[in-house]
Design an enzyme around this catalytic site. Structure first.
Site, mmCIF file in Angstrom:
data_model
loop_
_atom_site.group_PDB
_atom_site.id
_atom_site.type_symbol
_atom_site.label_atom_id
_atom_site.label_comp_id
_atom_site.label_asym_id
_atom_site.label_seq_id
_atom_site.Cartn_x
_atom_site.Cartn_y
_atom_site.Cartn_z
ATOM 1 N N LYS A 159 11.910 20.486 63.883
ATOM 2 C CA LYS A 159 12.460 19.301 63.232
ATOM 3 C C LYS A 159 13.536 19.731 62.239
ATOM 4 O O LYS A 159 13.439 20.867 61.774
ATOM 5 C CB LYS A 159 11.393 18.478 62.509
ATOM 6 C CG LYS A 159 10.389 19.211 61.635
ATOM 7 C CD LYS A 159 10.831 20.088 60.518
ATOM 8 C CE LYS A 159 11.649 19.586 59.397
ATOM 9 N NZ LYS A 159 11.990 20.677 58.420
ATOM 10 N N TYR A 244 9.794 14.162 56.662
ATOM 11 C CA TYR A 244 8.328 14.027 56.583
ATOM 12 C C TYR A 244 7.958 12.710 55.900
ATOM 13 O O TYR A 244 6.970 12.074 56.265
ATOM 14 C CB TYR A 244 7.713 15.189 55.803
ATOM 15 C CG TYR A 244 7.696 16.486 56.559
ATOM 16 C CD1 TYR A 244 6.785 16.692 57.594
ATOM 17 C CD2 TYR A 244 8.588 17.510 56.251
ATOM 18 C CE1 TYR A 244 6.770 17.879 58.298
ATOM 19 C CE2 TYR A 244 8.575 18.703 56.949
ATOM 20 C CZ TYR A 244 7.666 18.887 57.973
ATOM 21 O OH TYR A 244 7.655 20.062 58.673
HETATM 22 P P1 NAD Z 1 15.827 30.565 58.546
HETATM 23 O O1 NAD Z 1 17.171 30.511 57.938
HETATM 24 O O2 NAD Z 1 14.770 31.342 57.837
HETATM 25 O O3 NAD Z 1 15.910 31.130 60.028
HETATM 26 C C1 NAD Z 1 16.945 30.755 60.899
HETATM 27 C C2 NAD Z 1 17.100 31.807 61.986
HETATM 28 O O4 NAD Z 1 18.221 31.451 62.789
HETATM 29 C C3 NAD Z 1 17.344 33.207 61.445
HETATM 30 O O5 NAD Z 1 16.594 34.135 62.180
HETATM 31 C C4 NAD Z 1 18.823 33.429 61.719
HETATM 32 O O6 NAD Z 1 19.155 34.792 61.930
HETATM 33 C C5 NAD Z 1 19.008 32.622 63.000
HETATM 34 N N1 NAD Z 1 20.402 32.248 63.220
HETATM 35 C C6 NAD Z 1 21.039 32.383 64.396
HETATM 36 N N2 NAD Z 1 22.301 31.980 64.284
HETATM 37 C C7 NAD Z 1 22.486 31.592 63.006
HETATM 38 C C8 NAD Z 1 23.591 31.082 62.290
HETATM 39 N N3 NAD Z 1 24.784 30.877 62.880
HETATM 40 N N4 NAD Z 1 23.431 30.795 60.987
HETATM 41 C C9 NAD Z 1 22.236 30.949 60.375
HETATM 42 N N5 NAD Z 1 21.128 31.425 61.028
HETATM 43 C C10 NAD Z 1 21.262 31.742 62.317
HETATM 44 O O7 NAD Z 1 15.354 29.071 58.773
HETATM 45 P P2 NAD Z 1 13.871 28.542 58.998
HETATM 46 O O8 NAD Z 1 13.295 28.140 57.693
HETATM 47 O O9 NAD Z 1 13.109 29.454 59.842
HETATM 48 O O10 NAD Z 1 14.186 27.162 59.782
HETATM 49 C C11 NAD Z 1 14.524 27.157 61.159
HETATM 50 C C12 NAD Z 1 14.224 25.763 61.737
HETATM 51 O O11 NAD Z 1 12.838 25.509 61.609
HETATM 52 C C13 NAD Z 1 14.929 24.611 61.033
HETATM 53 O O12 NAD Z 1 15.303 23.632 61.962
HETATM 54 C C14 NAD Z 1 13.874 24.064 60.083
HETATM 55 O O13 NAD Z 1 14.052 22.696 59.783
HETATM 56 C C15 NAD Z 1 12.615 24.301 60.882
HETATM 57 N N6 NAD Z 1 11.424 24.472 60.032
HETATM 58 C C16 NAD Z 1 10.334 23.716 60.304
HETATM 59 C C17 NAD Z 1 9.206 23.840 59.526
HETATM 60 C C18 NAD Z 1 7.992 23.020 59.830
HETATM 61 O O14 NAD Z 1 7.073 22.969 59.015
HETATM 62 N N7 NAD Z 1 7.907 22.404 60.998
HETATM 63 C C19 NAD Z 1 9.190 24.721 58.457
HETATM 64 C C20 NAD Z 1 10.322 25.501 58.221
HETATM 65 C C21 NAD Z 1 11.443 25.368 59.014
#
Ligand code: NAD
Length: 392
Positions: A159, A244
């Site tokens: 999401k 949420y």
């Molecule tokens: P994050 O920034 O920690 O991770 C993102 C990942 O994408 C990294 O590994 C990064 O290297 C990669 N990536 C690839 N291309 C990229 C680019 N061009 N720019 C930036 N990063 C790039 O983010 P996250 O917190 O893991 O979130 C990722 C997704 O998961 C989002 O859509 C977020 O909303 C979702 N999320 C959901 C929950 C939940 O409870 N359901 C919790 C956290 C995050």
């Protein structure tokens, strides 16, 4: 083989609670009997793919490949996949070679199940991977969901599903075209406290819901993160955690909002929040006359879902984080089992996939699209200062 045939085979088998190998045992004992032999061959053929592989193995776990090994994958999804019953961590997609090495060692992932963003499409040839789970920045969800579907995999997408309704529709269409299912990372839909407040609201246990307060926010850190760039996140806290609060108001009323008004909060740090909102407030009206009021913010923490009803009230606080969640009603505490949200979510989705069932509407791309439309309407209401009519 057509999908409905496959599904009915799956449903039939799983209703028996056994796989082809288990079914074959009593029949093998009569192999000298011609009618049993032909029946045995007929049943085996039901479960055998053209390449000779057997579809149904008792206790089979679907192989999941995580795309994007950032915070959520590393800290929540991969550990949860060590506890799941219906799926396992089978592969990874990452642009960082050092992460690939680290994950291969840590989770015993074979080299042939490791991809980068260029080689990703070759996942089509990998029989170990049944489901691709897209855990990338929001603006990248569309491309990777579409590519995963084109590779012939089921997809789970984090999401918010995407940053525009058009992107959501493209993702839905791509999965439909490929005859694959698309689930959104709505982990709370498999979480017992959340399921209980859904029930309390929808079954009107305290009478009709009249008023909902539903808010989610936290203090965001790194000023350079993609979450603060509109092109990657689609917006600020509303896209990230405000979703949420939108979900909460919808799932305790069991209704779809008919109008929205919204306001941007002040920017106390205009440099950090030059591209996206810092705080936001919005109000939904529902067909029954129920109203909801919500806050989301990147400046300070808030996490609460409260429903005032005709004959009492109920609430969750915390309501949306990784748990344990906590609940109370006007009659006393809500007691429910504490589960790992991510494991429950992936197991729930994969159980339906294994059973060949259509995923329930509330977890699909259609639900992600509904939320994305509402998020857009909230921005539109705040930008115009007008009440936005949401009736179709
Ligand atoms: P994050 O920034 O920690 O991770 C993102 C990942 O994408 C990294 O590994 C990064 O290297 C990669 N990536 C690839 N291309 C990229 C680019 N061009 N720019 C930036 N990063 C790039 O983010 P996250 O917190 O893991 O979130 C990722 C997704 O998961 C989002 O859509 C977020 O909303 C979702 N999320 C959901 C929950 C939940 O409870 N359901 C919790 C956290 C995050």
């Amino acid at each position: 083989m057509k999908n409905h045939e496959l599904n009915s085979r799956r449903t039939f088998l799983r209703s028996l609670g056994m796989g082809a190998s288990a079914l074959s045992l009593p029949l093998l004992g009569h192999a000298d009997n011609l009618s049993y032999q032909s029946e045995y061959e007929r049943i085996q053929s039901l479960f055998t793919e053209p390449d000779g592989s057997n579809l149904f193995q008792p206790g089979k776990k679907l192989g999941i490949a995580l795309v994007g090994l950032g915070y959520y994958s590393a800290n929540l999804l991969a550990p949860a996949l060590q506890q799941t019953q219906n799926c396992r961590l089978a592969g990874i997609v990452t642009g960082t070679p050092s992460k690939a090495d680290e994950w291969m060692k840590k989770y015993n992932i074979p080299k042939e199940n490791v991809y980068d963003y260029k080689t990703f499409d070759r996942i089509a040839d990998n029989k170990d991977i049944d489901v691709v789970y897209v855990v990338l920045p929001n603006s990248m969800h569309e491309e990777y969901v579409v590519r995963a579907a084109q590779a012939g995999k089921h997809v789970i997408c984090e999401k918010p599903m995407a940053i525009t309704p058009k992107a959501c529709q493209n993702m839905i269409d791509a999965c439909k075209k490929a005859n694959k299912q698309l689930a959104i990372g709505y982990r709370l839909h498999y979480e017992p406290f959340t399921q209980e407040v859904m029930r309390l609201g929808r079954e009107k246990v305290f009478g009709a819901v009249k008023f909902v307060e539903s808010s989610d926010g936290f203090r965001s850190g790194d000023p350079n993160q993609w979450r603060l760039k509109k092109s990657m996140a689609g917006g600020g806290p509303l896209m990230d955690v405000g979703i949420y609060a939108v979900q909460g108001a919808r799932y305790v009323t069991g209704e779809e909002p008919i109008s929205v008004t919204a306001q941007f909060g002040p920017k106390t740090d205009p440099v950090k929040f030059k591209d996206v909102e810092e705080t936001m407030f919005w109000q939904f009206e529902f067909p029954s006359g129920a109203v909801s009021n919500s806050t989301t913010s990147y400046i300070s923490g808030v996490e609460r879902l409260y429903a005032s009803c005709e004959k009492g009230w109920f609430e969750l606080s915390p309501a949306f984080g990784y748990g344990p969640l906590k609940g109370r009603t006007s009659k006393g505490p809500i007691e429910m089992p504490v589960v790992n949200h991510q494991a429950a979510h992936m197991d729930g989705v994969c159980k339906d996939l294994l059973d060949g069932k259509k995923l329930p509407d509330h977890i699909t791309g259609e639900e992600g699209l509904r939320d994305t439309r509402l998020l857009q309407a909230i921005y539109q209401a705040a930008e115009t200062g007008k009440k936005i009519n949401l009736k179709a």
